[in-house]
Design an enzyme around this catalytic site. Sequence first.
Site, PDB file in Angstrom:
ATOM      1  N   GLN A 158      12.177  35.775  25.410  1.00  0.00           N
ATOM      2  CA  GLN A 158      11.586  34.708  25.822  1.00  0.00           C
ATOM      3  C   GLN A 158      10.873  33.839  24.812  1.00  0.00           C
ATOM      4  O   GLN A 158      10.178  34.975  23.968  1.00  0.00           O
ATOM      5  CB  GLN A 158      10.783  35.030  26.814  1.00  0.00           C
ATOM      6  CG  GLN A 158      10.170  33.199  27.674  1.00  0.00           C
ATOM      7  CD  GLN A 158       9.708  33.764  28.825  1.00  0.00           C
ATOM      8  OE1 GLN A 158       9.508  34.502  29.531  1.00  0.00           O
ATOM      9  NE2 GLN A 158       9.418  32.027  28.975  1.00  0.00           N
ATOM     10  N   GLY A 162      13.420  29.166  25.216  1.00  0.00           N
ATOM     11  CA  GLY A 162      13.071  28.752  26.475  1.00  0.00           C
ATOM     12  C   GLY A 162      13.827  30.478  26.663  1.00  0.00           C
ATOM     13  O   GLY A 162      13.681  31.169  26.351  1.00  0.00           O
ATOM     14  N   VAL A 164      16.175  33.911  26.946  1.00  0.00           N
ATOM     15  CA  VAL A 164      17.348  34.031  26.288  1.00  0.00           C
ATOM     16  C   VAL A 164      17.400  35.637  26.989  1.00  0.00           C
ATOM     17  O   VAL A 164      17.369  36.960  27.598  1.00  0.00           O
ATOM     18  CB  VAL A 164      17.169  35.048  24.919  1.00  0.00           C
ATOM     19  CG1 VAL A 164      18.548  35.213  23.941  1.00  0.00           C
ATOM     20  CG2 VAL A 164      16.138  34.546  24.330  1.00  0.00           C
ATOM     21  N   LYS A 178      21.151  31.951  25.324  1.00  0.00           N
ATOM     22  CA  LYS A 178      20.080  31.115  25.022  1.00  0.00           C
ATOM     23  C   LYS A 178      19.100  29.332  26.291  1.00  0.00           C
ATOM     24  O   LYS A 178      20.117  28.869  25.639  1.00  0.00           O
ATOM     25  CB  LYS A 178      19.006  30.463  23.851  1.00  0.00           C
ATOM     26  CG  LYS A 178      19.537  31.582  22.466  1.00  0.00           C
ATOM     27  CD  LYS A 178      19.200  31.500  20.981  1.00  0.00           C
ATOM     28  CE  LYS A 178      17.486  31.076  20.798  1.00  0.00           C
ATOM     29  NZ  LYS A 178      16.914  30.741  19.699  1.00  0.00           N
ATOM     30  N   ASP A 276      11.721  27.668   9.046  1.00  0.00           N
ATOM     31  CA  ASP A 276      11.430  28.900   9.998  1.00  0.00           C
ATOM     32  C   ASP A 276      11.776  30.464   9.914  1.00  0.00           C
ATOM     33  O   ASP A 276      12.060  30.985  10.578  1.00  0.00           O
ATOM     34  CB  ASP A 276      11.297  28.903  11.426  1.00  0.00           C
ATOM     35  CG  ASP A 276       9.514  29.051  12.131  1.00  0.00           C
ATOM     36  OD1 ASP A 276       8.957  29.604  11.786  1.00  0.00           O
ATOM     37  OD2 ASP A 276      10.196  29.077  13.513  1.00  0.00           O
TER      38      ASP A 276
HETATM   39  N1  LIG Z   1      21.397  36.307  19.099  1.00  0.00           N
HETATM   40  C1  LIG Z   1      19.892  37.434  19.722  1.00  0.00           C
HETATM   41  N2  LIG Z   1      20.687  38.511  19.475  1.00  0.00           N
HETATM   42  C2  LIG Z   1      20.247  39.546  20.473  1.00  0.00           C
HETATM   43  N3  LIG Z   1      18.725  39.178  20.511  1.00  0.00           N
HETATM   44  C3  LIG Z   1      18.027  38.362  20.380  1.00  0.00           C
HETATM   45  C4  LIG Z   1      18.647  36.778  20.048  1.00  0.00           C
HETATM   46  N4  LIG Z   1      18.510  35.641  19.706  1.00  0.00           N
HETATM   47  C5  LIG Z   1      17.329  36.338  20.612  1.00  0.00           C
HETATM   48  N5  LIG Z   1      17.396  37.469  20.702  1.00  0.00           N
HETATM   49  C6  LIG Z   1      16.357  37.923  21.246  1.00  0.00           C
HETATM   50  O1  LIG Z   1      15.197  36.734  22.425  1.00  0.00           O
HETATM   51  C7  LIG Z   1      13.637  36.964  22.180  1.00  0.00           C
HETATM   52  C8  LIG Z   1      13.700  35.289  21.866  1.00  0.00           C
HETATM   53  O2  LIG Z   1      14.132  34.704  20.706  1.00  0.00           O
HETATM   54  P1  LIG Z   1      14.109  33.120  20.577  1.00  0.00           P
HETATM   55  O3  LIG Z   1      14.242  32.263  19.309  1.00  0.00           O
HETATM   56  O4  LIG Z   1      14.625  32.204  21.569  1.00  0.00           O
HETATM   57  O5  LIG Z   1      12.866  32.644  20.535  1.00  0.00           O
HETATM   58  P2  LIG Z   1      12.049  33.291  18.725  1.00  0.00           P
HETATM   59  O6  LIG Z   1      12.118  32.926  17.591  1.00  0.00           O
HETATM   60  O7  LIG Z   1      10.924  34.584  20.114  1.00  0.00           O
HETATM   61  O8  LIG Z   1      10.351  31.950  19.783  1.00  0.00           O
HETATM   62  P3  LIG Z   1       9.901  30.853  19.460  1.00  0.00           P
HETATM   63  O9  LIG Z   1      11.397  30.142  19.530  1.00  0.00           O
HETATM   64  O10 LIG Z   1       8.539  30.891  19.281  1.00  0.00           O
HETATM   65  O11 LIG Z   1      10.443  30.975  17.607  1.00  0.00           O
HETATM   66  C9  LIG Z   1      14.428  37.731  21.215  1.00  0.00           C
HETATM   67  O12 LIG Z   1      13.084  37.942  19.776  1.00  0.00           O
HETATM   68  C10 LIG Z   1      14.676  38.445  20.686  1.00  0.00           C
HETATM   69  O13 LIG Z   1      14.328  39.715  21.018  1.00  0.00           O
END
Ligand SMILES: Nc1ncnc2c1ncn2[C@@H]1O[C@H](COP(=O)(O)OP(=O)(O)OP(=O)(O)O)[C@@H](O)[C@H]1O
Length: 437
Positions: A158, A162, A164, A178, A276
């Site tokens: 998450q 949102g 994931v 996502k 980022d």
């Molecule tokens: N393509 C992917 N493959 C595997 N796991 C993923 C992938 N994208 C996201 N995740 C998992 O979901 C989590 C949340 O990812 P997301 O990119 O939505 O948010 P975030 O980057 O943690 O938050 P922020 O928006 O604050 O940067 C990640 O920390 C990771 O563990």
Amino acid sequence: MKSPNTQFSGGGRRSSSGAVSMSSSSVGSRTSDRLPHSPSTSTYSSTTTTISQKSNSGRNPVIIAVKSVVEAFASCFTPPEPKSSSTNFGDSDSFKAPSVASDGGRKKRHSSSSSRGRSIYGSENNSTHTKEAGSIKFNMEDIYKATKNFSPSLKIGQGGFGIVYKGCLTDGTVVAIKRAKKNIHDKHSGAEFRSEVRTLEKIEHLNLVKFYGFLEHGEEKILVVEYVSNGTLREHLDSVDGNVLDFASRLDIGIDVGHAITYLHMYTDHPIIHRDIKSSNILLTENLRAKVADFGFARLAADTESGATHVSTQVKGTAGYLDPEYLSTYQLTEKSDVYSFGVLLVELVTGRRPIEPKKEIKERITARWAMKKFTSGDAILTLDPRLERSAANSLAMEKIYELALQCLAPHRQNRPTMRKCAEILWSIRKNYRELAG
Ligand SMILES: Nc1ncnc2c1ncn2[C@@H]1O[C@H](COP(=O)(O)OP(=O)(O)OP(=O)(O)O)[C@@H](O)[C@H]1O
């Protein structure tokens, strides 16, 4: 990806969870002419924090919203590795698009984690499904099927965007889905979403998370991207699985990330600024190949040939990684990514987070502390204590710091290009391998 850092974003998107105010002057208030500029740490906690900063007045308050850290990987499969990449680094003799090479020669780690069943790193799976990147328009039925109606058991994380989910498409491709938060009060989410889609559908590189498609239906906004099975770089630096990421792997990861950002910056006609770059936005494959994720904040860079620079209306990025010049001028260029990359290099060497609130004051801003030690000849004191103090590691560390110092230059014109960074790292690795034998 989530990290216990402070994240800057626009429009107060994430300010609902416990916002506190902070004057913009306190962000990056400890500038030094010689050392990398970093934000004050005194107000940071060890949880993920989001900051919004409007640029139009420079006096607007910065809103910090503290988010809880929720990171849980469900069982997973090895993602398909692309057969080729569209990388083109021009005509450099010493720099032949190494990122398109196969994983051959890279050692595999964490495969034992499969014995833990639903481990955070999951098990290796010899899936033969290799999906080309591209913009497929999915419908809700596809998504419901892929996620078993958004089954909580398939939730893998998450973030600010949102929830994931891990999903499986009808052709067998394992994907990350996502699903954007439904926030009717968030005026920016639609624009952010479309920006992410526009960026994602254009790019394809071995070291960037592949974009498969999207869905926008009423309030529902969904992105379907490549599933990367081995956790984030931050988790590996934290040894979440009990293993220490060795020096050679860290160097390889730095090069992978360097190639990914070089590709974005050299993207034909329209350079893309990631905005980022951070260790929690770098996902690793089972072979420790790095893939840069999270293009939610990416924007097309200005046309550099015309001399124009992108003037942001909002500062976005994550505290500890943010370019001080971008913070003070709101002018976004590729060099902001170079600054963040410098912070990442220090993170790779030290293993520490960019901001370490629990350390004594002089060690809190990791890049500042490490660069100070480096310039006074004591770099070895900053090497991750879990790494061997071999001649090869020590020499490579010095060289990486030399590069990091340039990346972290307070003024962007003194920073190297991303392509130059990748070339330098490439030659550091060559020498490292010769010395390490
Ligand atoms: N393509 C992917 N493959 C595997 N796991 C993923 C992938 N994208 C996201 N995740 C998992 O979901 C989590 C949340 O990812 P997301 O990119 O939505 O948010 P975030 O980057 O943690 O938050 P922020 O928006 O604050 O940067 C990640 O920390 C990771 O563990």
